[in-house]
Design a protein around this motif. Structure first.
Motif: not given
Ligand SMILES: *Cc1c(COP(=O)(O)O)cnc(C)c1O
Length: 382
Positions: A170, A194-195
Motif C-alpha cells: 500500500d 483519495t489521498k
Molecule cells: C485512506 C487509506 C486507505 C483507504 O482508502 P479509501 O480511499 O478511504 O477507501 C487505505 N490505505 C491507506 C494507507 C490509507 O491512508
C-alpha cells in the motif's frame, strides 16, 4: 518522459473532436455499437470508461507499472487485490497496517475461509515464523500510520519471495513521487487515490497497479464483477488532481520538515515522529529508500490527555479532520478517529498514547502552520 511530465502528458492527447486540451468528461453509462461485428472499446461504464482509462494509464506510468485498475475507493482496490486468494488460503498482514485493511482481515476474510496471520515488516524474519504451507500473499505499507515507521521494502520482498508469496504494498502514504515499490520487486501496489494522487480532498478513489498480466486480469475482472468502478467524474477529478502531484509533494515534504523541526524544539512537545528527523529510528532506511520524507507526521504533547485534546481542537489554519494527502493541512486525534476501534491498551501497545496528535501537512505557507501549532499549544497550556 520523466515523472513530472508523465503526470501531465501520458494518455492525454488532444481530444480528437475539438482539440480540447483537457479530456472531456464522458458521463455516460453506456456506449453505442456501430454494428454487431465490431465490439466497441467501451460499452458499459462499470467495465470501462474513457476517463477511467486515462487515469489508469497515468497512474500505471507514475508507478512504473504495466497495468492499473482504478476503483471507487482505496478499500475497494485493496479488497480486489485479495481476489487472488481462495478459500483454504492463508495470508499475512503487517501488524501496523491501515485500520481498514486490518478490519477486512479480521472480520471478513475468515468468513470466506481465508485465514489471516500477522507479521512485523520491521523484522522480516517474522515472515518466516508466520508462514504456513498454504500462505499465498502478504500485504504491508511504509511509512506507517500514525507513527511514520519506515520498513525496508526490499528486505521484506526478499524474505517473502523465499516463501513464494505474492507481495502487495500500500503506497498511499508515500505516493508514487517518493517511492516506486514495483521497482523493488513488489508484485502489486495499491493506492487510496483519495489521498496524494487526487490531492484535493474532493474525491474517494483507489487503484491497483501491477506488471503481472495474470494478477491484472483477475483484479480487472473482480472490479467488473462486483461493480467497484469509480464514476467518470471522480476519474476526471483525480486526473486533474494528479497533474500537479510532483510540485505538491515537494511542498508537502518541505513544509512537513519545517513543522517537524519546529515541534521538536517546542518545550510542550515530548516526541516528534517524522522520518526526516535524524533521530527518527528509521531515518537511515527512509533516506535510502524514499526521495523525500513525506507530508505526514505525528507528535506527542508533553502534558495531560486533556491538554493534548485541547491543542488538537485549538488550531485555526489546520483543520480538525480525518484523511490526509490534500493540499490543506489537517490535524487528527487517532484515539477517536483512525484508531477508534482499538482499545486504549491496544493503542498504547502499538505506540499510540492518548497524547499523540497526527498531522497531514498541506501546501500552505509553513510559517502559518508553525504559528498555528504554537498558538494551539499556548491555548492548551494556558
Ligand atoms: C485512506 C487509506 C486507505 C483507504 O482508502 P479509501 O480511499 O478511504 O477507501 C487505505 N490505505 C491507506 C494507507 C490509507 O491512508
Amino acid at each position: 518522459m520523466r515523472f513530472a511530465t508523465k503526470a501531465l502528458r501520458v494518455g492525454q492527447e488532444l481530444d480528437p473532436q475539438y482539440r480540447a486540451v483537457i479530456p472531456p468528461l464522458y458521463q455516460s453509462a453506456t456506449f453505442g455499437w456501430e454494428d454487431l461485428d465490431h465490439i466497441p472499446k467501451f460499452d458499459y461504464t462499470r467495465c470501462g470508461n474513457p476517463n477511467r482509462n486515462t487515469l489508469e494509464e497515468v497512474i500505471a506510468a507514475l508507478e512504473n507499472g504495466k497495468h492499473c485498475v482504478a476503483f471507487a475507493s482505496g478499500m475497494a482496490a485493496i479488497v480486489a487485490s485479495f481476489s487472488l486468494l481462495q478459500a483454504g488460503d492463508h495470508m499475512l498482514i503487517a501488524s501496523d497496517i491501515y485500520g481498514g485493511t486490518f478490519r477486512i482481515g479480521e472480520k471478513f476474510l475468515p468468513r470466506q475461509g481465508i485465514q489471516v496471520g500477522e507479521f512485523d515488516a520491521h523484522h522480516p524474519e517474522t515472515i518466516t515464523a508466520a508462514v504456513q504451507p498454504n500462505t499465498k500473499l502478504l500485504i504491508f505499507e511504509t511509512p506507517t500510520n500514525p507513527n511514520l515507521r519506515v520498513s525496508d521494502i526490499s528486505a521484506v520482498v526478499k524474505v517473502a519471495k523465499q516463501h513464494g508469496l505474492i507481495v502487495i504494498f500500500d503506497n498511499t502514504f508515500a505516493s508514487p513521487v517518493l517511492q516506486n515499490p514495483l521497482d523493488l520487486g513488489v508484485d502489486i501496489v495499491v493506492h487510496s487515490t483519495t489521498k496524494y494522487i487526487s490531492g484535493h480532498s474532493d474525491v474517494i478513489g483507489g487503484a491497483v497497479i501491477t506488471n503481472n498480466d495474470e494478477y491484472y486480469t483477475t483484479v480487472y475482472e473482480w472490479n467488473k464483477a462486483v461493480g467497484a468502478a469509480p464514476s467518470p467524474f471522480d476519474c476526471w477529478l483525480s486526473l486533474r488532481g494528479v497533474k500537479t502531484i510532483s510540485c505538491r509533494m515537494d511542498v508537502h515534504c518541505k513544509n512537513a520538515q519545517a513543522v517537524a523541526e519546529f515541534l521538536e524544539s517546542h518545550p510542550r512537545v515530548s516526541k516528534v515522529h517524522y522520518p526526516g528527523l535524524p533521530n527518527h529510528p528509521d531515518h537511515a532506511v527512509a533516506k535510502r529508500q524514499m526521495k523525500a520524507f513525506g507530508g505526514m507526521l505525528a507528535y506527542e504533547v508533553d502534558g495531560t490527555v486533556a491538554q493534548a485534546r485541547k491543542a488538537c481542537e485549538s488550531t485555526q489554519v489546520l483543520l480538525l479532520a480525518e484523511s490526509l494527502g490534500g493540499v490543506e493541512s489537517l490535524i487528527a486525534y487517532p484515539p477517536l478517529m483512525s484508531h477508534a476501534t482499538m482499545t486504549e491498551e491496544q493503542r498504547v501497545a502499538k505506540g499510540i498514547p492518548p497524547t499523540l496528535l497526527r498531522l497531514s501537512i498541506g501546501i500552505e505557507d509553513a510559517q502559518d502552520l508553525i504559528e498555528d501549532l504554537d498558538n494551539s499549544l499556548k491555548i492548551a497550556f494556558a
